[in-house]
Design a protein around this motif. Structure first.
Motif, PDB file in Angstrom:
ATOM      1  N   ALA A 192     -11.914  24.710 -13.920  1.00 51.59           N
ATOM      2  CA  ALA A 192     -11.938  23.331 -13.430  1.00 51.59           C
ATOM      3  C   ALA A 192     -12.787  23.216 -12.168  1.00 51.59           C
ATOM      4  O   ALA A 192     -13.451  22.197 -11.939  1.00 51.59           O
ATOM      5  CB  ALA A 192     -10.520  22.837 -13.158  1.00 51.59           C
ATOM      6  N   HIS A 193     -12.786  24.255 -11.329  1.00 49.13           N
ATOM      7  CA  HIS A 193     -13.602  24.238 -10.110  1.00 49.13           C
ATOM      8  C   HIS A 193     -15.079  24.118 -10.460  1.00 49.13           C
ATOM      9  O   HIS A 193     -15.818  23.320  -9.871  1.00 49.13           O
ATOM     10  CB  HIS A 193     -13.337  25.507  -9.299  1.00 49.13           C
ATOM     11  CG  HIS A 193     -14.261  25.685  -8.142  1.00 49.13           C
ATOM     12  ND1 HIS A 193     -14.266  24.839  -7.055  1.00 49.13           N
ATOM     13  CD2 HIS A 193     -15.242  26.609  -7.909  1.00 49.13           C
ATOM     14  CE1 HIS A 193     -15.192  25.233  -6.200  1.00 49.13           C
ATOM     15  NE2 HIS A 193     -15.790  26.300  -6.685  1.00 49.13           N
ATOM     16  N   LEU A 198     -11.989  26.891  -0.821  1.00 50.48           N
ATOM     17  CA  LEU A 198     -11.622  27.909  -1.806  1.00 50.48           C
ATOM     18  C   LEU A 198     -12.232  29.260  -1.471  1.00 50.48           C
ATOM     19  O   LEU A 198     -11.579  30.302  -1.628  1.00 50.48           O
ATOM     20  CB  LEU A 198     -12.075  27.466  -3.203  1.00 50.48           C
ATOM     21  CG  LEU A 198     -11.764  28.414  -4.358  1.00 50.48           C
ATOM     22  CD1 LEU A 198     -10.254  28.614  -4.505  1.00 50.48           C
ATOM     23  CD2 LEU A 198     -12.358  27.866  -5.656  1.00 50.48           C
ATOM     24  N   TYR A 199     -13.475  29.254  -0.974  1.00 48.88           N
ATOM     25  CA  TYR A 199     -14.185  30.516  -0.765  1.00 48.88           C
ATOM     26  C   TYR A 199     -14.307  30.925   0.703  1.00 48.88           C
ATOM     27  O   TYR A 199     -14.925  31.945   0.999  1.00 48.88           O
ATOM     28  CB  TYR A 199     -15.583  30.447  -1.410  1.00 48.88           C
ATOM     29  CG  TYR A 199     -15.505  30.483  -2.913  1.00 48.88           C
ATOM     30  CD1 TYR A 199     -15.305  31.684  -3.588  1.00 48.88           C
ATOM     31  CD2 TYR A 199     -15.584  29.314  -3.661  1.00 48.88           C
ATOM     32  CE1 TYR A 199     -15.200  31.724  -4.966  1.00 48.88           C
ATOM     33  CE2 TYR A 199     -15.479  29.339  -5.044  1.00 48.88           C
ATOM     34  CZ  TYR A 199     -15.292  30.552  -5.688  1.00 48.88           C
ATOM     35  OH  TYR A 199     -15.178  30.589  -7.056  1.00 48.88           O
ATOM     36  N   GLU A 201     -15.641  17.763  -3.917  1.00 45.49           N
ATOM     37  CA  GLU A 201     -16.001  19.016  -4.581  1.00 45.49           C
ATOM     38  C   GLU A 201     -16.683  19.999  -3.629  1.00 45.49           C
ATOM     39  O   GLU A 201     -16.430  21.206  -3.690  1.00 45.49           O
ATOM     40  CB  GLU A 201     -16.905  18.734  -5.793  1.00 45.49           C
ATOM     41  CG  GLU A 201     -16.239  17.933  -6.899  1.00 45.49           C
ATOM     42  CD  GLU A 201     -14.963  18.579  -7.444  1.00 45.49           C
ATOM     43  OE1 GLU A 201     -14.758  19.797  -7.255  1.00 45.49           O
ATOM     44  OE2 GLU A 201     -14.166  17.869  -8.065  1.00 45.49           O
ATOM     45  N   LEU A 202     -17.546  19.516  -2.744  1.00 49.90           N
ATOM     46  CA  LEU A 202     -18.184  20.412  -1.783  1.00 49.90           C
ATOM     47  C   LEU A 202     -17.153  20.983  -0.804  1.00 49.90           C
ATOM     48  O   LEU A 202     -17.191  22.173  -0.461  1.00 49.90           O
ATOM     49  CB  LEU A 202     -19.292  19.683  -1.024  1.00 49.90           C
ATOM     50  CG  LEU A 202     -20.505  19.229  -1.847  1.00 49.90           C
ATOM     51  CD1 LEU A 202     -21.558  18.610  -0.944  1.00 49.90           C
ATOM     52  CD2 LEU A 202     -21.103  20.388  -2.644  1.00 49.90           C
ATOM     53  N   LEU A 203     -16.228  20.136  -0.371  1.00 45.68           N
ATOM     54  CA  LEU A 203     -15.179  20.607   0.533  1.00 45.68           C
ATOM     55  C   LEU A 203     -14.236  21.575  -0.184  1.00 45.68           C
ATOM     56  O   LEU A 203     -13.816  22.590   0.388  1.00 45.68           O
ATOM     57  CB  LEU A 203     -14.397  19.419   1.092  1.00 45.68           C
ATOM     58  CG  LEU A 203     -15.127  18.585   2.147  1.00 45.68           C
ATOM     59  CD1 LEU A 203     -14.437  17.241   2.344  1.00 45.68           C
ATOM     60  CD2 LEU A 203     -15.197  19.339   3.472  1.00 45.68           C
ATOM     61  N   ASP A 204     -13.901  21.266  -1.431  1.00 42.57           N
ATOM     62  CA  ASP A 204     -13.027  22.153  -2.202  1.00 42.57           C
ATOM     63  C   ASP A 204     -13.654  23.531  -2.332  1.00 42.57           C
ATOM     64  O   ASP A 204     -12.971  24.558  -2.177  1.00 42.57           O
ATOM     65  CB  ASP A 204     -12.770  21.552  -3.588  1.00 42.57           C
ATOM     66  CG  ASP A 204     -11.861  22.433  -4.431  1.00 42.57           C
ATOM     67  OD1 ASP A 204     -10.638  22.388  -4.213  1.00 42.57           O
ATOM     68  OD2 ASP A 204     -12.375  23.166  -5.299  1.00 42.57           O
ATOM     69  N   ASN A 205     -14.950  23.571  -2.605  1.00 38.17           N
ATOM     70  CA  ASN A 205     -15.658  24.844  -2.719  1.00 38.17           C
ATOM     71  C   ASN A 205     -15.586  25.620  -1.403  1.00 38.17           C
ATOM     72  O   ASN A 205     -15.354  26.829  -1.388  1.00 38.17           O
ATOM     73  CB  ASN A 205     -17.117  24.585  -3.096  1.00 38.17           C
ATOM     74  CG  ASN A 205     -17.933  25.860  -3.165  1.00 38.17           C
ATOM     75  OD1 ASN A 205     -17.849  26.618  -4.127  1.00 38.17           O
ATOM     76  ND2 ASN A 205     -18.724  26.112  -2.131  1.00 38.17           N
ATOM     77  N   GLY A 241     -18.018  32.737   4.020  1.00 35.33           N
ATOM     78  CA  GLY A 241     -17.633  33.121   2.669  1.00 35.33           C
ATOM     79  C   GLY A 241     -18.798  32.883   1.728  1.00 35.33           C
ATOM     80  O   GLY A 241     -19.816  32.306   2.113  1.00 35.33           O
ATOM     81  N   ASP A 242     -18.649  33.314   0.490  1.00 37.50           N
ATOM     82  CA  ASP A 242     -19.731  33.200  -0.483  1.00 37.50           C
ATOM     83  C   ASP A 242     -19.180  32.720  -1.813  1.00 37.50           C
ATOM     84  O   ASP A 242     -18.165  33.217  -2.288  1.00 37.50           O
ATOM     85  CB  ASP A 242     -20.417  34.562  -0.660  1.00 37.50           C
ATOM     86  CG  ASP A 242     -21.616  34.495  -1.603  1.00 37.50           C
ATOM     87  OD1 ASP A 242     -22.188  33.396  -1.741  1.00 37.50           O
ATOM     88  OD2 ASP A 242     -21.974  35.536  -2.170  1.00 37.50           O
ATOM     89  N   SER A 243     -19.846  31.744  -2.411  1.00 37.27           N
ATOM     90  CA  SER A 243     -19.439  31.209  -3.702  1.00 37.27           C
ATOM     91  C   SER A 243     -20.565  31.408  -4.715  1.00 37.27           C
ATOM     92  O   SER A 243     -21.551  30.675  -4.711  1.00 37.27           O
ATOM     93  CB  SER A 243     -19.089  29.718  -3.602  1.00 37.27           C
ATOM     94  OG  SER A 243     -18.926  29.165  -4.891  1.00 37.27           O
TER      95      SER A 243
END
Length: 281
Positions: free
Chosen positions: A240-241, A186-187, A179-183, A213-215
């Motif tokens: 889902a993210h 993604l951003y 999940e941390l890598l996906d974030n 980037g910024d999430s």
């Protein structure tokens, strides 16, 4: 066209044929999984769990059906027109199918993890394996490979992980990393480089993730005054993210692990750091 070119094209088409047969089996497996999830949700609703209302069910349907449709469309086109499609074009469809299938698998795991966390919100799940796992270069590299993003983007990742035994369930470690890598992917701006470093510090282990980037979703969930309140009432508030980040947050909270977030507005550089407990024999 000469015989050598014909032979090469035939081999390419045979490979594509084998690939979409395998994808067909994957689709059926995932359809069965979705059916099982729907039945589970119906059972949970009958138990009058307030979280599993009509809104929750409609969000589940959307988050699972969207990537599933991303698989079915290209596969049907390949089945109908694979003989006439140029090899490069067919390969492009297969890349789209792979990304959608990975996305679907990811969302199914997020939902199953959420249901498990909700069924046992305070205690660590009881598993046959001990709370002991090993973080290593290969584990993080595999986590990156399984993300639903183009390979060119994932291949830019800089991974430097010192091998270490952790006092953490392997399943939960994989979820947090994913999940941390996906974030980050993604951003990250314009598919820029994502860097993850893991190293031993006195009595603990630090994982540091940086990307440009910024999430806002990550900041809301991990650094808000009470970041879980809104998600508790609407788990799919951020799609889902957001649900995946919520699961990671819950796992880290149960372990007493804090997450530090740094953001430099000038460079748009985000740094996420967490300190994990080292396994002591």
């Amino acid at each position: 066209i000469n015989s050598q070119e014909l032979k090469a094209r035939t081999k390419a088409l045979l490979r594509i044929h084998t690939q979409y047969q395998e994808i067909g089996h994957l689709i059926q497996t995932q359809r069965n999984t979705i059916s099982l999830l729907r039945n589970t949700l119906r059972s949970a609703r009958r138990s009058q769990n307030p979280l599993l209302d009509e809104s929750f069910n409609s969000h589940v349907s959307h988050e699972l059906n969207t990537p599933l449709n991303g698989i079915l469309g290209p596969v049907r086109l390949l089945l109908d027109e694979h003989v006439d499609l140029p090899t490069d074009e067919a390969r492009g469809f297969l890349v789209d199918v792979e990304i959608s299938a990975t996305h679907l698998h990811q969302n199914i795991r997020r939902l199953l993890t959420y249901l498990e966390l909700e069924s046992n919100p305070l205690e660590t799940p009881q598993r046959s394996a001990p709370r002991h796992s090993q973080i290593a270069q290969e584990l993080v590299t595999d986590s990156v490979k399984q993300l639903p993003y183009p390979r060119e983007h994932k291949e830019k990742a800089q991974i430097c992980i010192d091998e270490q035994d952790l006092e953490m369930d392997l399943y939960e470690l994989e979820i947090v990393l994913s999940e941390l890598l996906d974030n980050a992917f993604l951003y990250s701006t314009d598919q820029s480089e994502v860097r993850i470093v893991g190293s031993r510090i006195p009595h603990e282990y630090e994982i540091k993730l940086t990307y440009q980037g910024d999430s806002q979703i990550f900041r809301d969930i991990f650094t808000g005054v009470d970041p879980l309140d809104q998600i508790k009432t609407d788990p799919f508030h951020n799609g889902a993210h957001g649900l995946g980040l919520y699961n990671a947050k819950r796992i880290l909270m149960r372990m007493g692990v804090n997450t530090e977030l740094g953001f430099d507005p000038a460079t748009q550089l985000t740094t996420i750091a967490l300190i994990l407990p080292v396994y002591m024999v």
